[in-house]
Design an enzyme around this catalytic site. Structure first.
Site, PDB file in Angstrom:
ATOM      1  N   TYR A 157       0.853  -1.203   0.000  1.00 43.08           N
ATOM      2  CA  TYR A 157       0.000   0.000   0.000  1.00 43.08           C
ATOM      3  C   TYR A 157       0.890   1.255   0.000  1.00 43.08           C
ATOM      4  O   TYR A 157       0.540   2.291  -0.574  1.00 43.08           O
ATOM      5  CB  TYR A 157      -0.986  -0.016   1.175  1.00 43.08           C
ATOM      6  CG  TYR A 157      -2.155   0.927   0.978  1.00 43.08           C
ATOM      7  CD1 TYR A 157      -3.050   0.743  -0.081  1.00 43.08           C
ATOM      8  CD2 TYR A 157      -2.369   1.998   1.832  1.00 43.08           C
ATOM      9  CE1 TYR A 157      -4.111   1.606  -0.277  1.00 43.08           C
ATOM     10  CE2 TYR A 157      -3.435   2.862   1.656  1.00 43.08           C
ATOM     11  CZ  TYR A 157      -4.309   2.667   0.592  1.00 43.08           C
ATOM     12  OH  TYR A 157      -5.363   3.533   0.404  1.00 43.08           O
ATOM     13  N   LYS A 164      -3.214   8.750   2.544  1.00 46.23           N
ATOM     14  CA  LYS A 164      -4.454   8.600   3.334  1.00 46.23           C
ATOM     15  C   LYS A 164      -4.297   9.220   4.720  1.00 46.23           C
ATOM     16  O   LYS A 164      -5.260   9.761   5.269  1.00 46.23           O
ATOM     17  CB  LYS A 164      -4.858   7.126   3.438  1.00 46.23           C
ATOM     18  CG  LYS A 164      -5.339   6.496   2.137  1.00 46.23           C
ATOM     19  CD  LYS A 164      -6.529   7.203   1.539  1.00 46.23           C
ATOM     20  CE  LYS A 164      -7.202   6.371   0.445  1.00 46.23           C
ATOM     21  NZ  LYS A 164      -8.244   7.139  -0.271  1.00 46.23           N
TER      22      LYS A 164
END
Ligand code: NAD
Ligand code: 0WE
Length: 267
Positions: A157, A164
């Site tokens: 990720y 994020k």
């Protein structure tokens, strides 16, 4: 119907599997009127399909990397809904594919970092800038989509986790800023769902399986369930909820270990 005659602009539809598609469905079921956006001609067909299905008022071009598109968005919304809007939904995330495959420290580049943060995080602020006057007229709210990779590491990720984290911080800062005008700002941190953005991610199947095993509900979540939570957060039923990251993950974020996972380590 908790959103009867409420007006929303909704980004992020790319297919019927998109989280934004589930949100459009829930908002529309609750009586909302929608304007949908698309980033380019390749995706426009899918957004036109959604517009037909949900009876959208308009379909507008919005590549969030282009400031001119935001200026056009404001002008178009002012002409469609001069009385203001009740909400704007940000369901957009992107990093160059090479950033999401390999060891974090090795694969992350200045350019990849910049694109991920620009398209996945700054764009939420840009959407707020473009809509704040319209939102303030009706005490509307802003909503974005995040993922647990902002708080804990998930292999591959990578820089999206940093983007994020930045996006979630922007929820708090924009809520603090816009609260005085009655505008609320929240995020949904959703469990993993197989969408276009998840397809081609190596190991996604295992992430889904691990989540199912960890979940108090013993299953993964759906775009319909994220959509219903979005309807709540965009409705007056949540009028005192702002600056929050709401988990729609089947409870996984609050589990340390359970028998299903521990059994894999038995003897
Ligand atoms: P998706 O691929 O259906 O949606 C991603 C959207 O981003 C697409 O509609 C795409 O057109 C849009 N986009 C990318 N670059 C853009 C640009 N420059 N301008 C405008 N739009 C652009 O995938 P999704 O999973 O529905 O993703 C929606 C949001 O949900 C993302 O923020 C994602 O990070 C988040 N999220 C996804 C999951 C998951 O497991 N699928 C979990 C938690 C959060
Ligand atoms: O936020 C996301 C998707 C993020 C994403 C995915 C892609 C794939 C294709 C951003 N940019 C791109 N760029 C591409 O070229 N999710 C929460 C879904 C997701 O993506 C992962 C995950 C999970 C979960 C990537 C690696 C590991 C786990």
């Amino acid at each position: 119907m908790i959103l009867k005659d409420k007006r929303f602009v909704l980004t992020g539809i790319a297919s019927k599997r998109s989280i934004a598609w589930g949100i459009a469905q829930s908002l529309s079921e609750q009586g909302a009127k929608l304007v949908l956006t698309y980033p380019n001609d390749k995706i426009k067909k899918r957004v036109d399909m959604a517009a037909a299905e949900f009876g959208a008022e308009a379909v507008l071009e919005l590549d969030v990397g282009d400031d001119g598109h935001f200026a056009d968005l404001t002008r178009s919304l002012e002409s469609i809904w001069p009385e203001g809007i009740d909400g704007a939904v940000h369901a957009i995330g992107f990093a160059p594919a090479d950033q999401l495959d390999g060891d974090f420290t090795s694969v992350t580049t200045r350019e990849g970092f910049a694109v991920a943060h620009d398209i996945s995080s700054y764009s939420f602020i840009a959407l707020a800038k473009a809509t704040q006057e319209l939102l303030a007229k009706r005490a509307g709210s802003l909503l974005t989509l995040s993922y647990a990779g902002s708080e804990r590491t998930y292999t591959n990720y990578n820089v999206m986790g940093l983007a994020k984290a930045s996006l979630e911080a922007s929820v708090r800062y924009m809520a603090a800023d816009l609260g005085a005008r009655g505008v609320r700002v929240n995020a949904i941190s959703a469990g993993p769902i197989r969408t276009l953005a998840a397809s081609g991610v190596s190991g996604f199947r295992q992430i889904l399986d691990m989540n199912e095993a960890m979940s108090p509900l013993q299953r993964n979540v759906t775009i319909e369930e994220v959509g219903d939570a979005a309807a709540l957060l965009l409705s007056d039923l949540s009028r005192a909820i702002t600056a929050q990251i709401i988990y729609v993950d089947g409870g996984v974020s609050n589990v340390g270990a359970n028998s299903k996972v521990l059994s894999k380590f038995a003897d």
